[in-house]
Design a protein around this motif. Structure first.
Motif, PDB file in Angstrom:
ATOM      1  N   LEU A  12       0.810  -1.219   0.000  1.00  0.00           N
ATOM      2  CA  LEU A  12       0.000   0.000   0.000  1.00  0.00           C
ATOM      3  C   LEU A  12       0.844   1.270   0.000  1.00  0.00           C
ATOM      4  N   THR A  16      -1.314   5.030  -0.068  1.00  0.00           N
ATOM      5  CA  THR A  16      -1.643   5.691   1.192  1.00  0.00           C
ATOM      6  C   THR A  16      -1.133   7.120   1.273  1.00  0.00           C
ATOM      7  N   GLU A  34      -3.090   3.434   7.012  1.00  0.00           N
ATOM      8  CA  GLU A  34      -2.440   2.137   7.182  1.00  0.00           C
ATOM      9  C   GLU A  34      -1.612   2.164   8.454  1.00  0.00           C
ATOM     10  N   ILE A 123      -5.207  -2.086   8.123  1.00  0.00           N
ATOM     11  CA  ILE A 123      -5.874  -0.850   7.710  1.00  0.00           C
ATOM     12  C   ILE A 123      -6.767  -0.389   8.850  1.00  0.00           C
ATOM     13  N   TRP A 190      -8.151  -2.001  -0.165  1.00  0.00           N
ATOM     14  CA  TRP A 190      -7.973  -0.574   0.105  1.00  0.00           C
ATOM     15  C   TRP A 190      -8.809   0.253  -0.868  1.00  0.00           C
TER      16      TRP A 190
END
Length: 216
Positions: A12, A16, A34, A123, A190
């Motif tokens: 991620l 993010t 995150e 998350i 996500w």
């Protein structure tokens, strides 16, 4: 043979980046981030050894091992239910240390231990519209009367298995939920969460360590 080392990175890391997404509203309905720098160990009691495993967990972590869908917080570790006679231990990563350091002896002959640290992404979701958003993705009843702080579940989001538990409420009183997902599905989940949040306005805040509070 040449020596080599590697550093695990989150899938991620590009998703993010702090930003606003979705509806242009004065107060974002969803806050998304995150959590990094954690160690994660699955503890699976051997047949007939649940009581001994729970006792070892209490002595080692200072927290009660959850025998039902709960997340129990100790001084530095959160233990959360993952199924019959099994639970995860989540704690801050210690540089130059291995997650299983010190754990093998207390749990010897009682439980099997599996380091899952680099196989999962964590998350964190909060905000005044978080329940409405999660209702699109999960069959769980997240009303506070049936899913209070400390409740946990092994469930699915977008057909992918996740562990979900409710954390301490945010400073504004909004509920906070943690979603633990396999790294291979993290990017997909996500963006599913991001798309499902768009109508409420989303604030993506910078990733933070397990022992830190999220900040924009």
């Amino acid at each position: 043979m040449a020596d080599f080392t590697w550093t695990a990175t989150s899938p991620l890391q590009h998703a993010t980046r702090p930003r606003r997404h979705g509806a242009a509203v004065q107060q974002s309905g969803i806050v998304l981030s995150e959590v990094l720098d954690f160690s994660l160990v699955l503890i699976l009691a051997r047949r007939g050894q649940w009581s001994a495993t729970a006792k070892a967990a209490k002595e080692f972590f200072g927290a009660e091992a959850p025998a039902k869908p709960l997340a129990v917080r100790g001084k530095t570790t959160t233990l959360f239910w993952s199924g019959a006679d099994q639970f995860y231990a989540l704690f801050p990563r210690v540089p130059a240390a291995q997650p299983l350091d010190g754990m093998r002896e207390p749990f010897a002959a009682k439980a099997s231990l599996s380091d899952q640290s680099d196989g999962r992404c964590l998350i964190q979701i909060s905000g005044p519209k978080v329940r409405a958003m999660l209702a699109k993705l999960s069959s769980l009843d997240l009303d506070g009367s049936v899913f209070p702080v400390g409740a946990a579940a092994a469930t699915s989001i977008d057909h992918s298995g996740v562990n979900l538990w409710r954390d301490t409420d945010a400073a504004d009183g909004s509920p906070v939920y943690n979603v633990l997902v396999f790294t291979s599905f993290a990017d997909s989940i996500w963006h599913t969460i991001l798309d499902s949040s768009a109508e409420y306005g989303v604030e993506v805040v910078r990733p933070h360590a397990l022992d830190e509070k999220p900040s924009s």
